[in-house]
Motif scaffolding. Structure first.
Motif, PDB file in Angstrom:
ATOM      1  N   GLU A 151       0.998  -1.351  -0.080  1.00  0.00           N
ATOM      2  CA  GLU A 151       0.130  -0.167  -0.050  1.00  0.00           C
ATOM      3  C   GLU A 151       0.923   1.140  -0.497  1.00  0.00           C
ATOM      4  OE1 GLU A 151       0.626  -1.286   4.307  1.00  0.00           O
ATOM      5  OE2 GLU A 151       0.188  -2.077   2.358  1.00  0.00           O
ATOM      6  N   LEU A 152       1.850   1.611  -0.122  1.00  0.00           N
ATOM      7  CA  LEU A 152       2.985   2.249   0.273  1.00  0.00           C
ATOM      8  C   LEU A 152       3.967   2.536  -0.628  1.00  0.00           C
ATOM      9  CD1 LEU A 152       4.927   1.709   3.854  1.00  0.00           C
ATOM     10  CD2 LEU A 152       2.820   3.322   3.773  1.00  0.00           C
ATOM     11  N   LEU A 153       4.037   1.297  -1.439  1.00  0.00           N
ATOM     12  CA  LEU A 153       4.480   1.919  -3.239  1.00  0.00           C
ATOM     13  C   LEU A 153       3.224   1.275  -4.267  1.00  0.00           C
ATOM     14  CD1 LEU A 153       7.255  -0.733  -1.692  1.00  0.00           C
ATOM     15  CD2 LEU A 153       6.791   2.010  -2.626  1.00  0.00           C
ATOM     16  N   ARG A 154       3.838   2.019  -5.441  1.00  0.00           N
ATOM     17  CA  ARG A 154       3.653   1.753  -6.883  1.00  0.00           C
ATOM     18  C   ARG A 154       3.946  -0.044  -7.239  1.00  0.00           C
ATOM     19  NH1 ARG A 154       1.008   0.533 -10.885  1.00  0.00           N
ATOM     20  NH2 ARG A 154       0.223   1.451 -12.979  1.00  0.00           N
ATOM     21  N   GLY A 155       4.824   0.009  -7.272  1.00  0.00           N
ATOM     22  CA  GLY A 155       6.418  -1.493  -7.451  1.00  0.00           C
ATOM     23  C   GLY A 155       7.065  -1.262  -7.371  1.00  0.00           C
ATOM     24  N   ILE A 156       8.045  -1.963  -6.864  1.00  0.00           N
ATOM     25  CA  ILE A 156       9.615  -2.139  -6.470  1.00  0.00           C
ATOM     26  C   ILE A 156      10.340  -2.885  -7.676  1.00  0.00           C
ATOM     27  CG2 ILE A 156       9.219  -2.605  -4.129  1.00  0.00           C
ATOM     28  CD1 ILE A 156       8.967  -5.656  -5.174  1.00  0.00           C
ATOM     29  N   ALA A 157      11.668  -2.707  -7.656  1.00  0.00           N
ATOM     30  CA  ALA A 157      12.528  -2.592  -8.476  1.00  0.00           C
ATOM     31  C   ALA A 157      13.924  -3.789  -8.071  1.00  0.00           C
ATOM     32  CB  ALA A 157      12.908  -2.410  -9.710  1.00  0.00           C
ATOM     33  N   LYS A 206       4.155 -15.991  -8.709  1.00  0.00           N
ATOM     34  CA  LYS A 206       3.026 -15.772  -9.973  1.00  0.00           C
ATOM     35  C   LYS A 206       2.227 -17.150  -8.815  1.00  0.00           C
ATOM     36  CE  LYS A 206       4.958 -14.692 -14.493  1.00  0.00           C
ATOM     37  NZ  LYS A 206       5.259 -14.667 -15.605  1.00  0.00           N
ATOM     38  N   GLY A 207       2.914 -18.175  -8.230  1.00  0.00           N
ATOM     39  CA  GLY A 207       2.334 -18.671  -7.434  1.00  0.00           C
ATOM     40  C   GLY A 207       0.991 -18.297  -6.523  1.00  0.00           C
ATOM     41  N   LYS A 208       1.315 -17.168  -5.699  1.00  0.00           N
ATOM     42  CA  LYS A 208       0.286 -16.081  -5.323  1.00  0.00           C
ATOM     43  C   LYS A 208      -0.350 -15.461  -5.996  1.00  0.00           C
ATOM     44  CE  LYS A 208       1.606 -15.659  -0.959  1.00  0.00           C
ATOM     45  NZ  LYS A 208       0.666 -15.849  -0.303  1.00  0.00           N
ATOM     46  N   ASN A 209      -0.335 -15.639  -7.516  1.00  0.00           N
ATOM     47  CA  ASN A 209      -1.107 -14.619  -8.012  1.00  0.00           C
ATOM     48  C   ASN A 209      -0.431 -13.103  -7.692  1.00  0.00           C
ATOM     49  OD1 ASN A 209      -2.911 -16.277  -9.529  1.00  0.00           O
ATOM     50  ND2 ASN A 209      -4.033 -16.620  -6.686  1.00  0.00           N
ATOM     51  N   ILE A 210       1.109 -12.539  -7.773  1.00  0.00           N
ATOM     52  CA  ILE A 210       1.040 -11.541  -8.110  1.00  0.00           C
ATOM     53  C   ILE A 210       2.164 -11.228  -8.845  1.00  0.00           C
ATOM     54  CG2 ILE A 210       2.843 -10.909  -6.333  1.00  0.00           C
ATOM     55  CD1 ILE A 210       2.038 -11.508  -4.202  1.00  0.00           C
ATOM     56  N   ASN A 211       1.703 -10.197  -9.867  1.00  0.00           N
ATOM     57  CA  ASN A 211       2.214 -10.264 -11.129  1.00  0.00           C
ATOM     58  C   ASN A 211       4.307  -9.980 -10.717  1.00  0.00           C
ATOM     59  OD1 ASN A 211       2.574 -10.332 -13.812  1.00  0.00           O
ATOM     60  ND2 ASN A 211       1.962  -8.199 -13.850  1.00  0.00           N
ATOM     61  N   ALA A 212       5.321 -10.516 -11.362  1.00  0.00           N
ATOM     62  CA  ALA A 212       6.058  -9.864 -11.600  1.00  0.00           C
ATOM     63  C   ALA A 212       6.659 -10.511 -13.145  1.00  0.00           C
ATOM     64  CB  ALA A 212       7.058 -10.813 -10.638  1.00  0.00           C
ATOM     65  N   THR A 213       7.235  -9.127 -13.534  1.00  0.00           N
ATOM     66  CA  THR A 213       8.161  -9.385 -14.797  1.00  0.00           C
ATOM     67  C   THR A 213       9.627  -9.277 -14.327  1.00  0.00           C
ATOM     68  OG1 THR A 213       6.280  -7.992 -15.884  1.00  0.00           O
ATOM     69  CG2 THR A 213       8.686  -8.392 -16.881  1.00  0.00           C
TER      70      THR A 213
END
Length: 239
Positions: A151-157, A206-213
């Motif tokens: 909730e604190l972020l738009r994304g992480i890298a 992805k196994g937790k349905n969290i999108n990551a590239t």
């Protein structure tokens, strides 16, 4: 001999530039900051977390390639290991096995979370457009913070990092990551944090349905490449 008006102006400008990039110590973490060009109302923010034994000046040089409409903040880790050398966490022995210090991880995670809120408030930034990027230990910390407080972020890298097993039970449910982006960058020739750490992270998320590239870089060792930075900039500019 009196100084010329030009010399006085140049001295003033040099001081202003120095003041803008000198170490700030008014928040939970010490940091360097670069303002967006031109200044805007409610700017985006990217916070950079350095690796083990480094300091805030290391990744701050990325301000020359990162989008100039962002506030760019480079934070210093809280634990000193040598002059101008810091770490986000140390290691400890648990039943004869060397692993990351749980106490240090909690301390740094809490400090970074507080720091994010403080940066948004101090610089009147857009709280919905805050990104956290880190290299090596800093990448691990971006996972620690982003996956427990999305909730604190738009994304992480996370660049050249991995997800600790100790973090996995603490990760929020998929619903908390609806508008969350994850850029995972890793070199295939990394001999410090194996490339498999990146593929395992993507598979787990992805196994937790969290999108990551996943962005893979052939023959890249434990470092950041120009192509990786280009990809990161493209990712930051995505809507």
């Amino acid at each position: 001999m009196k100084k010329s008006i030009l010399a006085i102006i140049l001295c003033f400008l040099s001081y202003q530039i120095f003041a803008q990039t000198s170490l700030q110590k008014d928040l939970s973490l010490s940091y360097l900051v670069s303002q967006p060009k031109p200044k805007t109302v409610k700017p985006k923010v990217i916070i950079l977390l350095h690796g083990y034994g480094s300091n805030e000046a290391d990744l701050f040089e990325l301000k020359n390639v990162l989008p100039d409409n962002f506030i760019i903040v480079s934070a210093r880790a809280p634990f000193t290991i040598a002059p101008n050398a810091f770490q986000w966490y140390g290691n400890e022995n648990v039943n004869g096995v060397k692993k990351e210090s749980a106490k240090d991880l909690k301390t740094s995670t809490d400090l970074i979370k507080a720091f994010i809120k403080e940066i948004v408030k101090k610089y009147n930034a857009d709280a919905s457009q805050v990104y956290l990027a880190g290299f090596s230990q800093g990448a691990m910390m971006s996972y620690q913070v982003g996956l427990t407080a999305p909730e604190l972020l738009r994304g992480i890298a996370p660049l050249s990092g991995r997800i600790f097993d100790s973090l996995k039970p603490e990760i929020k449910s998929a619903a908390a990551f609806k508008n969350f982006k994850i850029f995972i960058g890793h070199g295939t020739a990394d001999d410090r944090v194996p490339y498999a750490s990146a593929t395992q992270a993507v598979s787990f998320l992805k196994g937790k349905n969290i999108n990551a590239t996943l962005h893979s870089y052939q023959s890249l060792p434990h470092s950041i490449s120009e192509q990786e930075l280009k990809d990161l900039v493209d990712w930051l500019n995505e809507k």
